[in-house]
Design a protein around this motif. Structure first.
Motif, short mmCIF file in Angstrom:
data_model
loop_
_atom_site.label_atom_id
_atom_site.label_comp_id
_atom_site.label_asym_id
_atom_site.label_seq_id
_atom_site.Cartn_x
_atom_site.Cartn_y
_atom_site.Cartn_z
N ALA A 21 39.38 36.81 31.57
CA ALA A 21 39.23 38.18 32.04
C ALA A 21 38.67 38.25 33.45
CB ALA A 21 38.35 38.98 31.08
N GLN A 22 37.62 37.50 33.69
CA GLN A 22 37.00 37.55 35.02
C GLN A 22 37.87 36.85 36.06
OE1 GLN A 22 32.93 36.30 35.03
NE2 GLN A 22 32.62 36.89 37.14
N ALA A 23 38.52 35.75 35.70
CA ALA A 23 39.39 35.05 36.64
C ALA A 23 40.56 35.94 37.06
CB ALA A 23 39.90 33.75 36.03
N LEU A 24 41.15 36.63 36.11
CA LEU A 24 42.27 37.52 36.44
C LEU A 24 41.82 38.70 37.28
CD1 LEU A 24 44.21 37.48 33.06
CD2 LEU A 24 44.89 36.40 35.21
N GLN A 25 40.60 39.15 37.07
CA GLN A 25 40.08 40.29 37.81
C GLN A 25 39.93 40.00 39.30
OE1 GLN A 25 36.30 41.65 36.33
NE2 GLN A 25 36.51 43.64 37.29
#
Length: 79
Positions: A21-25
């Protein structure tokens, strides 16, 4: 016994890994840093959790490489 592969993968996970989630954000920011000559070498240093995640997660790494190719293929505005 079942679950050994999952446990082994968990134990080998880099503690800096930020997760999908954070990497894609922030992936678009990471790509922009990589493509900028002045900050390209610093992308992994600035976002070590994203770099660690992209090494560990094949689906996110595939998305990253696709985004990188798309941005490289897109002509610069006004050019």
């Amino acid at each position: 016994m079942t679950g050994w592969a999952e446990l082994e993968r968990f134990l080998q996970t880099d503690p800096r890994d930020v997760g999908c989630a954070q990497a894609l954000q922030v992936m678009h920011v990471y790509v922009e840093l990589l493509l900028d000559e002045s900050t390209g070498a610093e992308a992994a240093r600035r976002y070590p959790g994203v770099a660690a995640h992209l090494l560990a997660c094949d689906p996110c790494a595939e998305d990253f490489h696709g985004l990188l190719l798309a941005v490289r293929a897109d002509p610069a505005p006004g050019g």
